[in-house]
Enzyme design. Structure first.
Site, short mmCIF file in Angstrom:
data_model
loop_
_atom_site.label_atom_id
_atom_site.label_comp_id
_atom_site.label_asym_id
_atom_site.label_seq_id
_atom_site.Cartn_x
_atom_site.Cartn_y
_atom_site.Cartn_z
N ILE A 1 -87.15 -14.61 -13.35
CA ILE A 1 -85.70 -14.37 -13.24
C ILE A 1 -85.32 -14.13 -11.79
CG2 ILE A 1 -83.76 -13.05 -14.17
CD1 ILE A 1 -85.55 -14.54 -16.28
N TRP B 1 -84.12 -16.23 -7.84
CA TRP B 1 -84.62 -17.27 -6.91
C TRP B 1 -84.29 -16.82 -5.49
CZ3 TRP B 1 -87.61 -21.36 -8.35
CH2 TRP B 1 -87.86 -22.35 -7.40
N GLY B 2 -84.95 -15.70 -5.13
CA GLY B 2 -84.70 -15.17 -3.78
C GLY B 2 -85.86 -15.55 -2.88
N SER C 1 -75.00 -19.54 -10.28
CA SER C 1 -75.90 -19.27 -9.15
C SER C 1 -75.98 -20.46 -8.21
CB SER C 1 -77.31 -18.97 -9.69
OG SER C 1 -78.23 -19.00 -8.61
N SER D 1 -82.63 -9.13 -7.19
CA SER D 1 -82.67 -8.05 -6.20
C SER D 1 -82.78 -6.69 -6.90
CB SER D 1 -81.39 -8.08 -5.36
OG SER D 1 -80.28 -7.67 -6.15
N ALA E 1 -79.56 -5.40 -8.08
CA ALA E 1 -79.11 -6.07 -9.30
C ALA E 1 -79.89 -5.55 -10.51
CB ALA E 1 -79.27 -7.58 -9.16
N LYS F 1 -98.15 -7.97 -1.28
CA LYS F 1 -97.90 -7.23 -0.04
C LYS F 1 -97.65 -8.23 1.08
CE LYS F 1 -97.29 -4.19 -1.95
NZ LYS F 1 -96.18 -3.21 -1.91
N ASP G 1 -93.71 1.04 -0.36
CA ASP G 1 -93.13 -0.26 0.03
C ASP G 1 -91.77 -0.11 0.71
OD1 ASP G 1 -91.32 -2.79 -0.79
OD2 ASP G 1 -93.40 -3.39 -0.56
N GLU H 1 -91.52 -1.15 4.77
CA GLU H 1 -90.65 -2.21 5.30
C GLU H 1 -89.65 -1.66 6.30
OE1 GLU H 1 -89.53 -3.47 1.47
OE2 GLU H 1 -87.73 -2.24 1.34
N1 LIG Z 1 -88.99 -10.47 -0.54
C1 LIG Z 1 -90.29 -10.32 -0.74
O1 LIG Z 1 -91.09 -11.03 -0.18
C2 LIG Z 1 -90.78 -9.32 -1.74
C3 LIG Z 1 -89.94 -8.87 -2.75
N2 LIG Z 1 -90.45 -8.07 -3.72
C4 LIG Z 1 -89.61 -7.66 -4.84
O2 LIG Z 1 -89.30 -8.84 -5.60
C5 LIG Z 1 -88.04 -8.68 -6.22
C6 LIG Z 1 -87.14 -9.83 -5.80
O3 LIG Z 1 -86.96 -9.74 -4.42
P1 LIG Z 1 -86.62 -11.05 -3.56
O4 LIG Z 1 -87.34 -12.19 -4.07
O5 LIG Z 1 -86.76 -10.67 -2.13
O6 LIG Z 1 -85.08 -11.33 -3.89
P2 LIG Z 1 -83.80 -10.64 -3.21
O7 LIG Z 1 -83.96 -9.19 -3.11
O8 LIG Z 1 -83.48 -11.41 -1.97
O9 LIG Z 1 -82.68 -10.95 -4.33
C7 LIG Z 1 -82.11 -12.23 -4.36
C8 LIG Z 1 -82.11 -12.72 -5.77
O10 LIG Z 1 -81.44 -11.78 -6.59
C9 LIG Z 1 -80.48 -12.48 -7.39
N3 LIG Z 1 -79.32 -11.64 -7.67
C10 LIG Z 1 -78.63 -10.88 -6.80
N4 LIG Z 1 -77.62 -10.26 -7.45
C11 LIG Z 1 -77.69 -10.64 -8.74
C12 LIG Z 1 -76.94 -10.35 -9.92
N5 LIG Z 1 -75.91 -9.52 -9.88
N6 LIG Z 1 -77.30 -10.96 -11.07
C13 LIG Z 1 -78.34 -11.79 -11.11
N7 LIG Z 1 -79.11 -12.12 -10.05
C14 LIG Z 1 -78.77 -11.53 -8.89
C15 LIG Z 1 -80.06 -13.66 -6.51
O11 LIG Z 1 -79.54 -14.65 -7.37
P3 LIG Z 1 -78.93 -16.00 -6.78
O12 LIG Z 1 -80.12 -16.82 -6.46
O13 LIG Z 1 -78.11 -16.52 -7.94
O14 LIG Z 1 -78.11 -15.63 -5.59
C16 LIG Z 1 -81.39 -14.04 -5.89
O15 LIG Z 1 -82.09 -14.90 -6.72
C17 LIG Z 1 -87.52 -7.32 -5.78
O16 LIG Z 1 -87.89 -6.35 -6.71
C18 LIG Z 1 -88.27 -7.09 -4.47
O17 LIG Z 1 -88.37 -5.74 -4.13
C19 LIG Z 1 -91.78 -7.71 -3.75
C20 LIG Z 1 -92.63 -8.14 -2.76
C21 LIG Z 1 -92.17 -8.89 -1.65
C1 LIG Z 2 -92.10 -8.73 1.91
C2 LIG Z 2 -92.25 -7.35 1.41
O1 LIG Z 2 -93.32 -6.90 1.04
C3 LIG Z 2 -91.14 -6.42 1.51
C4 LIG Z 2 -90.93 -6.25 3.00
O2 LIG Z 2 -91.52 -5.21 0.91
C5 LIG Z 2 -89.86 -6.89 0.88
O3 LIG Z 2 -89.41 -7.99 1.22
O4 LIG Z 2 -89.34 -6.12 0.05
MG LIG Z 3 -93.46 -5.04 0.41
MG LIG Z 4 -90.11 -4.34 -0.30
#
Ligand SMILES: NC(=O)C1=CN([C@@H]2O[C@H](COP(=O)(O)OP(=O)(O)OC[C@H]3O[C@@H](n4cnc5c(N)ncnc54)[C@H](OP(=O)(O)O)[C@@H]3O)[C@@H](O)[C@H]2O)C=CC1
Ligand SMILES: CC(=O)[C@](C)(O)C(=O)O
Ligand SMILES: [Mg+2]
Ligand SMILES: [Mg+2]
Length: 522
Positions: A67, A69-70, A101, A137, A140, A188, A251, A255
């Site tokens: 669920i 696509w970030g 989206s 996120s 979210a 990580k 974490d 960061e």
């Molecule tokens: N970034 C990283 O590398 C890491 C992230 N994490 C964890 O992974 C999880 C996802 O993080 P990450 O991949 O960075 O994504 P982001 O934190 O960048 O969130 C973006 C995503 O959230 C969706 N979103 C935002 N608001 C809403 C909403 N109201 N309803 C539904 N979808 C919503 C967006 O949808 P849309 O595509 O439609 O805009 C998009 O797909 C988090 O728990 C984060 O802490 C863990 C390890 C590393």
């Molecule tokens: C990429 C990662 O591990 C972070 C920095 O914790 C995040 O993007 O939330």
């Molecule tokens: Mg991290």
């Molecule tokens: Mg993090």
């Protein structure tokens, strides 16, 4: 300072029996005991040779719903799909996105489609999934968790990649539904590097980003195996156990520290300092940002933190010692403040409130300053073999990294989590992106939680280093012999060495080896 009930000072449970940190067992995957400094931990080494075990680990799972696509979802969904396909597992990986989206097209470009049922509206995907990998996120998740829990089918497992939601539930006195497995696999490293290393590792026995895993609720009795299978399918070189609480405390803190916030603040402050001392803008960028991402972190990645210090001699060693002595305590003061903000729940509330403002106040640019404009020019003329190891820069950067490590150790986190969150992720996942295209390309490929937190805390490191550390050096503050001695004999160096033994043979490459085509990351 009264610790709230839900975040005890030592956030990590030590197992009562063998003194092992949270010893776990697996009937499917081989576990191994590693010695990190004065503690022993159990880890699971990954590798593509373990993929034939995945069907057993995913027993009972027919549909995985990823669920979001970030940053993480594109990587995790494709790695899961490729790994399960390689072993002929009859498991569908589908992407669930919110209505309207903007990510639908990108998901389609990666082979997911509404036609074959592997792309759909998030709640409809959640409803049919046996494993829900929740990668929207954190803000979210905090907003939508009730609807998400309600949409999950009986017996389905909730999979997280961060413990943030537990922190939020704790702070409002709520809990996960008792009738579901709740697990986490937390790479990580940033999403694009999870995918990039997985692809690079296809020709060897795999490469990727280490993951911590947590089993928060295990109703089925199969939660540990599923978590391990998930992490191995992602390509994790090794997996170590944590708890959701220990993961979110480390974490969200890490960061904001050396991984993103502190390294940004260090570069900005040094870039100004070096120009005050008479360097050209280009030279100042070379001696600060380039020295970190093009020299210092490469040494740490392969030979450990102390190797940076040991590569210096004479005046350079003394310059390092002066910078280290002056920077360690100011950096640690900010780091402890960050940790307290996170473990108290304040920083989680901050992220949630930021999420509520985001439509009105979108996240702004961080590479508009002169620093990063000059950086573009320096990169264009870069000679990788001529990037200096600036001893002052090294002293400041290593002091901040060591201060981050010490706060986590003092707060009870295990070495596996400390070293991944404070060293490996910085040198093997994040700094390569900053080296490749500047600070924004690193920070803004991270999560919303990270990119907002980095923006909040980077200036604090910039300010305190400029105000307290650099002025102390300029006023002739002597080397702090005790700090240097503590650094030289620090127990973490052995733990870093142990982790270096477990790193894959593949360094991340941000250019496709087979062509000069630049990999466009996000
Ligand atoms: N970034 C990283 O590398 C890491 C992230 N994490 C964890 O992974 C999880 C996802 O993080 P990450 O991949 O960075 O994504 P982001 O934190 O960048 O969130 C973006 C995503 O959230 C969706 N979103 C935002 N608001 C809403 C909403 N109201 N309803 C539904 N979808 C919503 C967006 O949808 P849309 O595509 O439609 O805009 C998009 O797909 C988090 O728990 C984060 O802490 C863990 C390890 C590393
Ligand atoms: C990429 C990662 O591990 C972070 C920095 O914790 C995040 O993007 O939330
Ligand atoms: Mg991290
Ligand atoms: Mg993090």
């Amino acid at each position: 300072f009264q610790q709230p009930a839900f975040a005890p000072r030592s956030v990590v449970a030590q197992s009562s029996t063998s003194g092992l940190h949270m010893a776990f067992e697996s009937k499917i995957f081989e576990t191994q005991e590693v010695t990190f400094a004065d503690t022993k931990e159990i880890i699971v080494k990954g590798g593509r040779d373990l993929f034939p075990l995945l069907p057993k680990a995913f027993e009972g799972i027919e549909k995985i719903g990823v669920i979001g696509w970030g940053s993480q979802a594109p990587a995790q969904a494709q790695n899961l799909k490729d790994s399960l396909k390689e072993v002929g597992a009859d498991i569908t990986v589908s992407i669930g996105l919110r209505e309207g989206s903007s990510s639908f097209e990108e998901a389609k470009d990666c082979g997911f489609s509404e036609e074959d049922g592997t792309l759909g509206e998030m709640f409809s995907v959640i409803k049919e999934s046996d494993l829900v990998v929740l990668l929207i996120s954190d803000a979210a998740q905090a907003k939508l968790y009730k609807e998400i829990f309600a949409a999950m089918k009986p017996g389905a497992t909730l999979g997280l990649s961060h413990g943030f939601l537990l922190g939020h539930l704790d702070s409002i006195g709520e809990k996960f539904p008792e009738n579901m497995d709740v697990i986490a696999v937390c790479p990580k490293g940033m999403g694009p590097s999870v995918r990039r290393l997985y692809e690079q590792g296809k020709d060897v026995n795999g490469a990727g980003i280490n993951s911590s895993f947590a089993v928060h609720q295990d109703v089925s009795g199969k939660a540990t195996e599923l978590a391990l299978g998930w992490g191995i399918a992602l390509g994790s070189p090794f997996m170590f156990e944590t708890s959701l609480r220990s993961e979110y405390c480390s974490d969200i803190y890490g960061e904001r520290g050396i991984l993103l916030g502190a390294v940004h603040g260090i570069v900005e402050s040094l870039y100004r300092r070096y120009q005050r001392q008479g360097m050209s803008p280009e030279q100042a960028f070379l001696e600060s940002s380039e020295s970190i991402t093009g020299n210092i972190v490469k040494i740490i990645s392969t030979k450990g933190i102390k190797a940076v210090y040991e590569s210096l001699d004479g005046d350079d060693k003394e310059t390092f010692q002066k910078a280290y002595s002056a920077s360690y305590k100011p950096a640690k003061e900010i780091l402890q403040e960050i940790y307290d903000e996170v473990s108290s729940g304040n920083e989680i509330r901050t992220v949630i409130m930021h999420g509520a403002r985001i439509d009105k106040y979108p996240v702004g640019k961080i590479d508009g300053t002169d620093t990063w404009k000059v950086g573009e020019k320096v990169r264009a003329e870069r000679d990788e073999d001529k990037i200096p190891l600036n001893p002052f820069t090294a002293g400041v950067y290593v002091a901040t990294m060591m201060a981050q490590i010490d706060v986590l150790l003092e707060e009870g986190h295990p070495y596996s989590e400390v070293v991944n969150e404070s060293v490996i992720e910085a040198v093997d996942s994040l700094c390569p992106y900053m080296h490749y295209r500047g600070v924004a390309f690193m920070v803004d490929n991270c999560s919303f939680t990270a990119k907002t937190g980095s923006r909040k805390w980077a200036p604090r490191f910039d300010y305190i280093l400029d105000q307290l550390a650099y002025t102390a050096v300029d006023n002739g503050a002597p080397v702090n012999e005790q700090l240097i001695a503590d650094f030289e004999k620090h127990s973490v160096h052995q733990a870093v060495e142990e982790c270096c033994k477990l790193r894959p043979a593949v360094d991340i490459s941000l250019f496709a080896e087979t062509s000069t085509k630049e990999i466009v990351i996000q």
